[in-house]
Design an enzyme around this catalytic site. Structure first.
Site, PDB file in Angstrom:
ATOM      1  CE1 TYR A  50      65.244  64.056   5.585  1.00 17.99           C
ATOM      2  CE2 TYR A  50      62.620  63.141   5.935  1.00 17.99           C
ATOM      3  CZ  TYR A  50      63.720  63.809   5.073  1.00 17.99           C
ATOM      4  OH  TYR A  50      63.451  64.870   4.532  1.00 17.99           O
ATOM      5  CG  ASP A 104      67.231  64.622   2.372  1.00 18.99           C
ATOM      6  OD1 ASP A 104      68.756  65.182   2.192  1.00 18.99           O
ATOM      7  OD2 ASP A 104      66.739  65.273   1.876  1.00 18.99           O
ATOM      8  CD  GLU A 164      60.134  67.499   6.453  1.00 24.49           C
ATOM      9  OE1 GLU A 164      61.082  66.837   5.444  1.00 24.49           O
ATOM     10  OE2 GLU A 164      60.606  68.569   6.830  1.00 24.49           O
TER      11      GLU A 164
HETATM   12  N1  ADE Z   1      62.631  67.678   1.465  1.00 21.65           N
HETATM   13  C1  ADE Z   1      61.983  67.116   2.431  1.00 21.65           C
HETATM   14  N2  ADE Z   1      61.817  67.979   3.492  1.00 21.65           N
HETATM   15  C2  ADE Z   1      62.635  68.393   2.871  1.00 21.65           C
HETATM   16  C3  ADE Z   1      62.571  70.643   3.768  1.00 21.65           C
HETATM   17  N3  ADE Z   1      61.528  70.590   4.607  1.00 21.65           N
HETATM   18  N4  ADE Z   1      63.733  71.783   1.993  1.00 21.65           N
HETATM   19  C4  ADE Z   1      63.436  71.401   1.650  1.00 21.65           C
HETATM   20  N5  ADE Z   1      63.872  69.835   0.937  1.00 21.65           N
HETATM   21  C5  ADE Z   1      63.257  68.954   2.115  1.00 21.65           C
END
Ligand code: ADE
Length: 360
Positions: free
Chosen positions: A127, A145, A44
């Site tokens: 987030y 997000d 993440e």
């Molecule tokens: N963007 C950030 N984390 C994500 C996730 N786990 N799956 C898809 N897009 C993402």
């Protein structure tokens, strides 16, 4: 609040069609094969402001070298930064490293177990905490997000620049599936990344089309215009020194470390800057984009005898074997230039990874 989605039945339908769509269209990504909160946390952080395609290989290499929070916490910062090379926004790597120390010191390596507790870690905001807690612990918290915000704005019919701020979190919290929050959140992010695109939404294949107020009418503000900037760097090579004599096998390159006091990429290694951007007489020209700036990088060969042509930025300089340079925390641009000088790949240091290698 989007009126049509206040209805519990409609909410249940949205969850159902979205999860069904996700089960069929989700990309097979390495961080989707684990429930390890540390591994999900790393993914993440990497995914913030960075495209999935760029992250995949970096993530694999990073997890290979630092498979546990103990491995990360015990590594020198320069090594962590070297493995972050190419992802940009190096502050994320420093904060991740700092937070790994906190997890080892305060929790004996056990990650905080709720979104609220995760937020106490350096670099972990609402987030990231919600993403990790929902995916790793099944905590029913919504992730919002940029992609999710766009999807919700379009579904609800809100103007992207409007005054919906305080409703957004409420709306997201109402929608998140309490039984499968991790999948639901990832499905929303996936929908934003693959279907509900900023400038060309694919409404014909969107599972939420029947719930959506705008269906392709929603305008996303155009991207900030990019600007071109020309810069000059010095490629200063000399035969590798082996004691007092030059070793014909290999070369050394002069690198300079950015001072720790600068706000952008402190501590990273780069080619020295030239006092002037060369006009002709260049070894190569490289293009490198950072946010909305397109750098046109003119690289000139500089002999060891003409170091006065280099701008003094105040950082330490060091001759480094070309073969060893890839193991340093290089800026992305310097890695790109060096990859064209010898066979140094443009990725970070190559890590030989044994599956399931233990590295406590
Ligand atoms: N963007 C950030 N984390 C994500 C996730 N786990 N799956 C898809 N897009 C993402």
């Amino acid at each position: 609040m989007a009126k049509m989605l206040v209805d519990k039945e409609r909410v249940a339908q949205v969850r159902g069609v979205l999860l069904e769509w996700y089960s069929r269209h989700r990309r097979d990504l390495p961080w989707r094969q684990t429930r390890d909160p540390y591994a999900i946390w790393v993914s993440e952080i990497m995914l913030q402001q960075t495209r999935v395609a760029v992250v995949v290989d970096r993530y694999r290499e990073f997890m290979c070298r630092f498979p546990t929070v103990f491995a990360l916490a015990s590594a020198p910062e320069q090594e962590v930064l070297a493995l972050w090379s190419g992802l940009g926004y190096y502050r994320r790597a420093r904060m991740l490293h700092k937070a790994a120390h906190a997890v080892v010191a305060a929790g004996k390596g056990k990650m905080p177990g709720t979104a609220a507790e995760l937020r106490s870690l350096p670099g972990v905001g609402t987030y990231t905490a919600a993403a990790v807690a929902s995916i790793a612990y099944n905590e029913p918290v919504a992730v919002v997000d940029g992609n999710v915000e766009r999807v919700l704005c379009r579904v609800a019919g809100w103007d992207a620049n409007g005054e919906h701020g305080r409703y957004m979190d409420e709306f997201a919290a109402r929608l998140v599936d309490p039984d499968r929050p991790g999948d639901f959140n990832q499905a929303m992010m996936e929908l934003g990344a693959m279907v509900c695109l900023p400038r060309s939404p694919q409404c014909l294949v969107c599972p939420l089309a029947e719930f959506c107020k705008t269906r392709g009418e929603h305008k996303t503000a155009p991207r900030a215009r990019s600007v071109n900037r020309e810069v000059g760097y010095a490629l200063c090579l000399r035969p590798r020194q082996n004691g007092a004599s030059a070793d014909p096998d290999g070369a050394e390159v002069l690198l300079e470390q950015r001072p720790q006091t600068v706000s952008v990429m402190p501590g990273l290694w780069e080619l020295p800057s030239l006092l002037e951007v060369p006009n002709g007489d260049t070894r190569m020209t490289v293009r490198h984009a950072i946010m909305n700036v397109n750098y046109i990088v003119r690289v000139r060969d500089v002999q060891e005898t003409e170091l006065a042509a280099l701008a003094a930025k105040g950082g330490q300089r060091r001759w480094v074997r070309l073969d060893d340079a890839r193991g340093l925390a290089l800026t992305g641009l310097t890695r790109k230039v060096l990859s064209r000088v010898n066979s140094t790949p443009s990725g970070p240091p190559h890590i030989e990874c044994q599956p399931n290698a233990a590295d406590g």
